[in-house]
Design an enzyme around this catalytic site. Structure first.
Site, PDB file in Angstrom:
ATOM      1  N   ASN A  22       0.858  -1.181   0.000  1.00  0.00           N
ATOM      2  CA  ASN A  22       0.000   0.000   0.000  1.00  0.00           C
ATOM      3  C   ASN A  22       0.899   1.238   0.000  1.00  0.00           C
ATOM      4  O   ASN A  22       1.829   1.320   0.798  1.00  0.00           O
ATOM      5  CB  ASN A  22      -0.907   0.016   1.234  1.00  0.00           C
ATOM      6  CG  ASN A  22      -1.701   1.296   1.344  1.00  0.00           C
ATOM      7  OD1 ASN A  22      -2.237   1.779   0.357  1.00  0.00           O
ATOM      8  ND2 ASN A  22      -1.770   1.854   2.549  1.00  0.00           N
ATOM      9  N   GLU A  23       0.620   2.175  -0.911  1.00  0.00           N
ATOM     10  CA  GLU A  23       1.421   3.398  -0.994  1.00  0.00           C
ATOM     11  C   GLU A  23       2.910   3.049  -1.006  1.00  0.00           C
ATOM     12  O   GLU A  23       3.688   3.475  -0.153  1.00  0.00           O
ATOM     13  CB  GLU A  23       1.070   4.334   0.169  1.00  0.00           C
ATOM     14  CG  GLU A  23      -0.404   4.689   0.199  1.00  0.00           C
ATOM     15  CD  GLU A  23      -0.794   5.598   1.346  1.00  0.00           C
ATOM     16  OE1 GLU A  23       0.113   6.063   2.064  1.00  0.00           O
ATOM     17  OE2 GLU A  23      -1.998   5.849   1.528  1.00  0.00           O
ATOM     18  N   MET A  24       3.302   2.263  -1.987  1.00  0.00           N
ATOM     19  CA  MET A  24       4.604   1.587  -1.975  1.00  0.00           C
ATOM     20  C   MET A  24       5.790   2.436  -2.402  1.00  0.00           C
ATOM     21  O   MET A  24       6.922   1.986  -2.326  1.00  0.00           O
ATOM     22  CB  MET A  24       4.545   0.347  -2.883  1.00  0.00           C
ATOM     23  CG  MET A  24       3.719  -0.785  -2.292  1.00  0.00           C
ATOM     24  SD  MET A  24       3.414  -2.094  -3.501  1.00  0.00           S
ATOM     25  CE  MET A  24       5.071  -2.481  -4.044  1.00  0.00           C
ATOM     26  N   ARG A  62      -2.589  -1.489  -3.175  1.00  0.00           N
ATOM     27  CA  ARG A  62      -3.329  -0.223  -3.249  1.00  0.00           C
ATOM     28  C   ARG A  62      -2.353   0.917  -3.513  1.00  0.00           C
ATOM     29  O   ARG A  62      -1.260   0.974  -2.968  1.00  0.00           O
ATOM     30  CB  ARG A  62      -4.076   0.041  -1.941  1.00  0.00           C
ATOM     31  CG  ARG A  62      -4.805   1.381  -1.930  1.00  0.00           C
ATOM     32  CD  ARG A  62      -5.332   1.774  -0.571  1.00  0.00           C
ATOM     33  NE  ARG A  62      -5.837   3.139  -0.622  1.00  0.00           N
ATOM     34  CZ  ARG A  62      -5.097   4.229  -0.417  1.00  0.00           C
ATOM     35  NH1 ARG A  62      -3.798   4.098  -0.138  1.00  0.00           N
ATOM     36  NH2 ARG A  62      -5.624   5.433  -0.501  1.00  0.00           N
TER      37      ARG A  62
END
Length: 418
Positions: A22-24, A62
């Site tokens: 997520n939000e990598m 995400r």
């Protein structure tokens, strides 16, 4: 770590997807953090591991668009009405992404709400923000959004969730969404929040008490019949004498009848396609002083469910805050609930006062503090001119002395005799 998570939890029936990130984006934390090739190589390796260990479940990420085709399920970033745009842009957002991503699930939406804070006209950002947007910027301080300019009222978040759920429950081509988050939680990143160091996006406060937003979800998903008048934390209101206020009732029942001071205002039929509150709204002309609202649903005495709300309404608008007052009441557990009210020169509660206040127990006990709850925080933003804290008396005979202050009002004291 991924191998360990899957081996430990693969038998849990509640798990349907393994999240791989997520939000990598790794900037600015790591050198080369924007190297998409390196990240995609690593993501591909994780995806292979997950499928080898558990072929039955899908994988997902995400808000990392460059890896959307690597995993099974992808969630773009949609924060309509909070970090970007208006919540009314939500349908446009999901229609866009349904076409763009084969397996699209929307994870993370919502916004912060401060328990007990209400507004007759919640800030929606209309005319101020770019209403058509929906994705938050990487650097939030450089954009105008509701998270920054909003009032964090419970009313606004109720409307936001109601809008999102109405769409997700009626769009037959949309898999669904995942709200963030069920309960307020601690974070080092938010020292300036109304409850410092708390992320206040929960449907419940940190003590597990439902906010108004909880009942919006309940109206869509609960099985046991219920009705809830919005809002039980909004019992002091003001406005012009002849101005009707719209009252919403959230319920999973087919029809609801509302009474004001014993007079029936009519029965409404629930329609999930209507907004707000699936059409369960009434215009109420409050009288000055005490008002009682009763919402009832049911076909006979065995199936009746109802909710009652008492509202004190005044026609006189408060002036600017001139002082903080203190009062207390003894709780069943032996502690004291100490409440501060912001008042104007005429003693009216300032329902528009939202500044932080600071509590301190000087003698005879200690505050119930550092809990991150509406009554367990020594530093807290006022909600419609009100803030409270629980005080635990010590075992001495010394009276309890409490102080409240802020930058505008320095030192109001209360002594509680044991």
């Amino acid at each position: 770590m991924l191998k360990e998570i899957i081996s430990q939890n693969h038998n849990h029936p509640s798990i349907i997807i393994w999240s791989l990130g997520n939000e990598m984006y790794w900037l600015p934390d790591f050198e080369g953090g924007g190297d998409v090739d390196r990240m995609n190589t690593f993501l591909t390796e994780l995806n292979t591991i997950a499928h080898n260990l558990d072929p039955s479940r899908k994988t997902a990420i995400r808000k990392y668009y460059e890896g959307a085709d690597i995993v099974d399920v992808f969630s773009p970033s949609i924060w309509s009405g909070w970090y970007s745009g208006s919540y009314k842009s939500y349908q446009k957002a999901i229609d866009t992404y349904k076409q763009q991503y084969k397996h699209f699930l929307h994870a993370e939406y919502g916004g912060s709400s401060h328990v007990g804070r209400h507004s007759e006209s919640p800030i929606t950002g209309e005319g101020v923000i770019q209403s058509d947007g929906w994705e938050e910027a990487i650097v939030q301080t450089q954009v105008s959004n509701i998270a920054q300019i909003g009032d964090w009222s419970e009313n606004y978040i109720v409307d936001l969730f109601d809008w999102h759920l109405r769409i997700s429950e009626t769009d037959p081509d949309f898999v669904g969404n995942v709200q963030w988050a069920f309960k307020d939680f601690g974070t080092p990143l938010r020292p300036e929040n109304d409850i410092p160091y708390m992320n206040q996006k929960g449907l419940m406060d940190r003590a597990g008490k439902p906010k108004d937003a909880f009942y919006v979800f309940k109206s869509y998903w609960a099985e046991d019949p219920f009705v809830y008048i919005e809002s039980h934390s909004w019992t002091e209101r003001q406005g012009p004498k002849d101005l009707a206020r719209t009252i919403s009732v959230f319920s999973n029942c087919d029809k609801v009848t509302l009474y004001h001071n014993g007079i029936e205002l009519g029965t409404k039929i629930k329609d999930i396609n209507s907004f707000p509150a699936s059409g369960l709204t009434w215009d109420v002309l409050f009288q000055e002083g005490g008002n009682e609202l009763v919402a009832i649903s049911g076909d006979n005495t065995k199936n009746i469910v109802k909710d009652t709300l008492k509202v004190n309404y005044r026609y006189q608008k408060n002036g600017a805050a001139k002082r903080l007052t203190l009062s207390s009441k003894k709780l069943d557990n032996g502690n004291y609930l100490v409440t501060s009210i912001a008042e104007d020169a005429n003693g009216l509660r300032c329902l528009d006062y939202e500044d932080k206040v600071y509590f301190q127990c000087l003698e005879g006990g200690r505050t119930f503090n550092n809990q991150g709850t509406p009554t367990g925080s020594e530093i807290i933003g006022m909600a419609n001119g009100k803030a409270s804290i629980e005080v635990i008396p010590d075992k001495t005979t010394q009276d309890v002395t409490i102080m409240v202050l802020n930058q505008n009002f320095k030192g109001t004291y209360l002594t509680i005799k044991k």
